[in-house]
Scaffold this active site. Structure first.
Site, PDB file in Angstrom:
ATOM      1  N   PRO A 182       3.619   3.929   3.707  1.00 10.13           N
ATOM      2  CA  PRO A 182       2.263   3.905   4.232  1.00 10.13           C
ATOM      3  C   PRO A 182       1.568   2.569   4.128  1.00 10.13           C
ATOM      4  O   PRO A 182       1.591   1.913   3.091  1.00 10.13           O
ATOM      5  CB  PRO A 182       1.561   4.887   3.310  1.00 10.13           C
ATOM      6  CG  PRO A 182       2.318   4.798   2.013  1.00 10.13           C
ATOM      7  CD  PRO A 182       3.615   4.145   2.269  1.00 10.13           C
ATOM      8  N   GLU A 183       0.887   2.185   5.179  1.00  2.00           N
ATOM      9  CA  GLU A 183      -0.146   1.166   5.059  1.00  2.00           C
ATOM     10  C   GLU A 183      -1.476   1.919   5.100  1.00  2.00           C
ATOM     11  O   GLU A 183      -1.491   3.154   5.174  1.00  2.00           O
ATOM     12  CB  GLU A 183       0.005   0.128   6.173  1.00  2.00           C
ATOM     13  CG  GLU A 183       1.363  -0.564   6.086  1.00  2.00           C
ATOM     14  CD  GLU A 183       1.494  -1.854   6.873  1.00  2.00           C
ATOM     15  OE1 GLU A 183       0.461  -2.448   7.225  1.00  2.00           O
ATOM     16  OE2 GLU A 183       2.630  -2.262   7.133  1.00  2.00           O
ATOM     17  N   LYS A 217      -4.872   1.272   0.007  1.00  4.60           N
ATOM     18  CA  LYS A 217      -3.724   2.178  -0.029  1.00  4.60           C
ATOM     19  C   LYS A 217      -3.868   3.211  -1.143  1.00  4.60           C
ATOM     20  O   LYS A 217      -2.892   3.869  -1.509  1.00  4.60           O
ATOM     21  CB  LYS A 217      -2.435   1.372  -0.192  1.00  4.60           C
ATOM     22  CG  LYS A 217      -2.200   0.389   0.961  1.00  4.60           C
ATOM     23  CD  LYS A 217      -1.089  -0.589   0.668  1.00  4.60           C
ATOM     24  CE  LYS A 217      -1.039  -1.673   1.738  1.00  4.60           C
ATOM     25  NZ  LYS A 217      -0.173  -2.804   1.354  1.00  4.60           N
ATOM     26  N   ARG A 251       8.094 -11.060   0.450  1.00  8.88           N
ATOM     27  CA  ARG A 251       8.505 -10.163   1.524  1.00  8.88           C
ATOM     28  C   ARG A 251       8.772 -11.000   2.760  1.00  8.88           C
ATOM     29  O   ARG A 251       8.207 -12.078   2.925  1.00  8.88           O
ATOM     30  CB  ARG A 251       7.407  -9.137   1.855  1.00  8.88           C
ATOM     31  CG  ARG A 251       6.626  -8.588   0.664  1.00  8.88           C
ATOM     32  CD  ARG A 251       7.273  -7.378   0.030  1.00  8.88           C
ATOM     33  NE  ARG A 251       7.389  -6.258   0.942  1.00  8.88           N
ATOM     34  CZ  ARG A 251       6.454  -5.356   1.158  1.00  8.88           C
ATOM     35  NH1 ARG A 251       5.298  -5.455   0.557  1.00  8.88           N
ATOM     36  NH2 ARG A 251       6.667  -4.363   1.975  1.00  8.88           N
TER      37      ARG A 251
END
Length: 266
Positions: free
Chosen positions: A2-3, A52, A255
DNA sequence: GGGTGATGCTGAG
DNA sequence: TCAGCCTCACCCC
């Protein structure tokens, strides 16, 4: 996986299904047994999302704080729920509806001080703060880190993840390595505005689709097939959908981040 | 059927 | 900076 858009969707759905009701709360896996016992039988007031993070508010109890991390997952069952799996950390149910939570990074009770501390370390959320880009601009002005790293830092802006950071920078024509505090005012406004627009669209549809439909031969975002919904994310060396130059990839904030060297000049 | 990476984050060193 | 945590879809054999 999820974002922020997905977290806000969970909040809305669970609010609709569970808020105002007394819930049976258990921890089939056992790792949240004490917390579940504390909440069992209480009335859930509401579910809030911030970045989040999810916060469940109860009558006469601390807030329940859930963060899905990379692997956490909710499953919602109407009427007859299947038995919980071994990994089900939390089960919340009322007549006719059961919500299971498995694999979260965080599932804990927060007293008011701890909750204040959590909220204090989260930057503005495009799905909460609306069109005012001021707090975002202030946050960026204090950072010399690359904008590509800043967008993943939840203290700077909350709710953006690895897909949206790459896509938002592409949509705004900003190279990820540019220093956060070196962006022009109009670029900051455009970036924030894009974030609000895209996350809202994601929260509505439940999908991340950033391409302009006409650019892939479609009329609506909803009819764009999987694999054509994004401009740069995970498209290493494939041609840019706008200029045809090969999409590049680099590491930023631990990332991978993808970008188009043609559309996002250094 | 095994291996791997993934839309995330924390805490130890 | 890096290991660790949690789950599952997807790839390759």
């Amino acid at each position: 996986m999820p974002e922020g858009h997905a977290i806000h969707r969970h909040a809305r759905r669970q609010r609709d299904l569970l808020a105002g009701r007394r819930l049976r709360v258990t921890s089939p896996q056992g790792r949240f047994a004490a917390g579940a016992a504390r909440l069992d039988g209480r009335r859930l007031q509401t579910v809030d999302a911030r970045g989040k993070h999810l916060l469940y508010r109860w009558e006469d109890a601390e807030a329940l704080h859930v963060h899905l991390g990379l692997f956490g997952k909710f499953t919602v069952h109407r009427n007859d729920p299947p038995p919980p799996t071994e990994g089900t950390r939390l089960a919340m149910s009322a007549d006719g509806v059961t919500v299971y939570l498995a694999g979260p990074t965080i599932c804990e009770l927060l007293d008011p001080d701890a909750e204040d501390a959590l909220l204090a370390r989260l930057g503005p959320d495009p799905l909460v703060h609306g069109r005012d880009s001021g707090p975002f601009a202030a946050s960026l002005s204090r950072r010399r880190i690359p904008i590509g790293a800043a967008l993943l830092d939840q203290k700077v802006v909350s709710g953006i993840g690895n897909v949206y950071r790459a896509e938002l920078l592409f949509l705004c024509g900003i190279h990820p390595a540019r220093p956060a505090n070196g962006l022009r005012d109009e670029e900051i406004v455009a970036l924030w505005d894009r974030a609000v627009t895209e996350l809202r669209a994601g929260a509505r549809s439940g999908r991340i689709v950033t391409v302009v439909p006409a650019e892939v031969g479609a009329r609506y975002r909803s009819e764009i097939p999987k694999g054509r919904r994004l401009y740069v994310y995970h498209r290493t060396a494939e041609p840019c959908r706008r200029c045809g130059m090969p999409v590049a990839v680099t590491e930023m904030a631990n990332r991978s981040i993808w970008y188009c060297p043609g559309c996002q000049p250094d």
